[in-house]
Design an enzyme around this catalytic site. Structure first.
Site, mmCIF file in Angstrom:
data_model
loop_
_atom_site.group_PDB
_atom_site.id
_atom_site.type_symbol
_atom_site.label_atom_id
_atom_site.label_comp_id
_atom_site.label_asym_id
_atom_site.label_seq_id
_atom_site.Cartn_x
_atom_site.Cartn_y
_atom_site.Cartn_z
ATOM 1 N N ARG A 82 -12.480 7.114 -3.119
ATOM 2 C CA ARG A 82 -11.956 6.859 -1.777
ATOM 3 C C ARG A 82 -12.810 7.548 -0.717
ATOM 4 N NH1 ARG A 82 -5.703 8.056 -1.208
ATOM 5 N NH2 ARG A 82 -6.473 10.175 -1.037
ATOM 6 N N LYS A 184 -9.757 7.404 4.936
ATOM 7 C CA LYS A 184 -9.138 8.697 5.219
ATOM 8 C C LYS A 184 -10.050 9.458 6.177
ATOM 9 C CE LYS A 184 -6.212 11.798 2.571
ATOM 10 N NZ LYS A 184 -4.890 11.204 2.841
ATOM 11 N N GLU A 220 2.814 1.837 7.045
ATOM 12 C CA GLU A 220 3.040 3.139 6.402
ATOM 13 C C GLU A 220 3.437 4.151 7.458
ATOM 14 O OE1 GLU A 220 -0.344 5.282 4.824
ATOM 15 O OE2 GLU A 220 -1.748 3.979 5.873
HETATM 16 C C1 LIG Z 1 -3.758 10.618 2.326
HETATM 17 C C2 LIG Z 1 -2.905 9.561 2.880
HETATM 18 C C3 LIG Z 1 -1.859 8.965 2.142
HETATM 19 C C4 LIG Z 1 -1.456 9.447 0.772
HETATM 20 O O1 LIG Z 1 -2.446 9.272 -0.191
HETATM 21 P P1 LIG Z 1 -2.416 10.062 -1.551
HETATM 22 O O2 LIG Z 1 -3.696 9.695 -2.212
HETATM 23 O O3 LIG Z 1 -1.257 9.595 -2.315
HETATM 24 O O4 LIG Z 1 -2.316 11.510 -1.207
HETATM 25 C C5 LIG Z 1 -1.157 7.924 2.721
HETATM 26 N N1 LIG Z 1 -1.435 7.500 3.959
HETATM 27 C C6 LIG Z 1 -2.416 8.046 4.705
HETATM 28 C C7 LIG Z 1 -2.665 7.520 6.058
HETATM 29 C C8 LIG Z 1 -3.185 9.087 4.196
HETATM 30 O O5 LIG Z 1 -4.150 9.617 4.932
#
Ligand SMILES: *Cc1c(COP(=O)(O)O)cnc(C)c1O
Length: 341
Positions: A82, A184, A220
């Protein structure tokens, strides 16, 4: 070596400086050797790309002490993958997966004394990140970059049981179609701060973002993916190009199908459907699943049958199974657990 004398149970989700961090620099088109250092301070140009145009991406994962005393990380290869995708989208150099995994191993090993003991509920949170470090004033990618990884012990996410939270449908958008919602990057968080402060001021715990194009579909929250359970026990999770592919959510989907024998639907989820679900949870590394008891859409309340006292039964099973896998109480699928030797 002995564990640090820390009251693990009373730790929050905050920064505690640990002994060593990993640093690697990209210059003249190549990464240097990289290695552990003690200095927790970063010195960069006042005009660094990250400071002017937010050229930075990060990851988050945890190290755990298992029931039988091993120190492990959970699916770090997916964090490497990622970060690679985030870096490509932000025109940053990529890091080989092997380098990322080696850095995780080294950081955890060097800070082993801070990996909370089994049963404390606490974990070691690991934060890898990369940023443009050389001066950039005309808008373009930086020429030099730094990759860093530090670790900090964090307390049990739910102190005294997981109380369901109340969230609001946000008036702000999180991600544009064809934008950066799927990576991210710090940029997605900077612009969410006003929305979360606003939600908190209004008495809500989190924001539910809808798709920016039509405002009809559930996306989300600021930092966690949604997972719903239907009244007939199916797991439903939103599929969208503009949400961040949560590793926790993807793992829970697998657990639902292969450990609990549940049917899972990964598909667009319309906000209209939310009132018909039996359970709702937010998935991410920090909490694994936070139960949602209530969604408020401009004064209109949707209260899930699971209520405001405890997690719904399916959410609870998913939570127990995945945390059981992480803590070594339940056998993990091949390749999910990376033991730190
Ligand atoms: C990091 C993150 C998540 C959760 O991801 P995980 O890999 O499960 O920790 C969900 N949404 C956003 C916007 C994120 O930055």
């Amino acid at each position: 070596m002995e564990k640090k004398n820390i009251d693990w149970g009373s730790l929050g989700f905050g920064y505690v400086k640990t002994d060593k961090r990993y640093v690697m620099n990209f210059k003249n088109g190549a990464w240097d050797e990289g290695g552990l250092i003690e200095d927790d301070m970063v010195t960069i140009s006042e005009c660094a790309g990250v400071l002017q145009y937010a050229q930075t991406a990060f990851e988050g994962l945890k190290a755990y002490t298992t029931e039988d005393g091993r120190t492990v990380t959970f699916r770090p290869d997916l964090n490497a993958e990622r970060l690679d995708q985030s870096c490509r989208r932000l025109e940053m150099p990529v890091l080989p997966e092997g380098t990322f995994l080696k850095a995780v191993d080294e950081v955890v090993k060097a800070n082993w004394a801070y990996v909370p003991p089994y049963g404390s509920g606490a974990t070691l949170y690991i934060r890898p990140y990369m940023f443009g470090s050389s001066p950039v004033i005309g808008v373009k990618p930086a020429e030099e970059y730094q990759f860093r990884m530090f670790a900090t012990p964090v307390g049990p996410y739910f102190k005294g049981g997981a109380k369901p939270i109340t969230i609001k449908v946000s008036d702000f958008d999180r991600a544009a179609p064809k934008g950066t919602g799927h990576i991210k990057g710090g940029l997605n968080y900077a612009m969410s701060l006003h929305a979360i402060v606003t939600a908190h001021n209004e008495g809500f715990d989190e924001n539910m973002y809808l798709d920016a194009a039509t405002r009809t579909k559930v996306e989300e929250t600021g930092g966690a993916n949604f997972l719903f359970v239907t009244k007939d026990g199916k797991v439903v999770t939103p599929q969208s190009d503009t949400i961040l592919p949560s590793i926790t959510r993807r793992s829970l989907v697998y657990v639902a199908q292969h450990y609990l024998g549940l049917t899972v639907e990964e598909r667009p989820v319309y906000f209209e459907e939310v009132k018909d679900f039996a359970e709702c949870g937010l998935c991410g590394t920090a909490a694994v699943i936070s139960p949602v008891g209530k969604v408020v859409d401009h004064g209109k309340e949707i209260c899930f049958p699971s209520g405001m006292e405890k997690m719904g039964p399916v959410t609870q099973k998913l939570y127990e199974t995945l945390t059981g896998i992480q803590m070594g109480r339940i056998e993990a699928p091949e390749g999910w657990i990376r033991e730190i030797q």
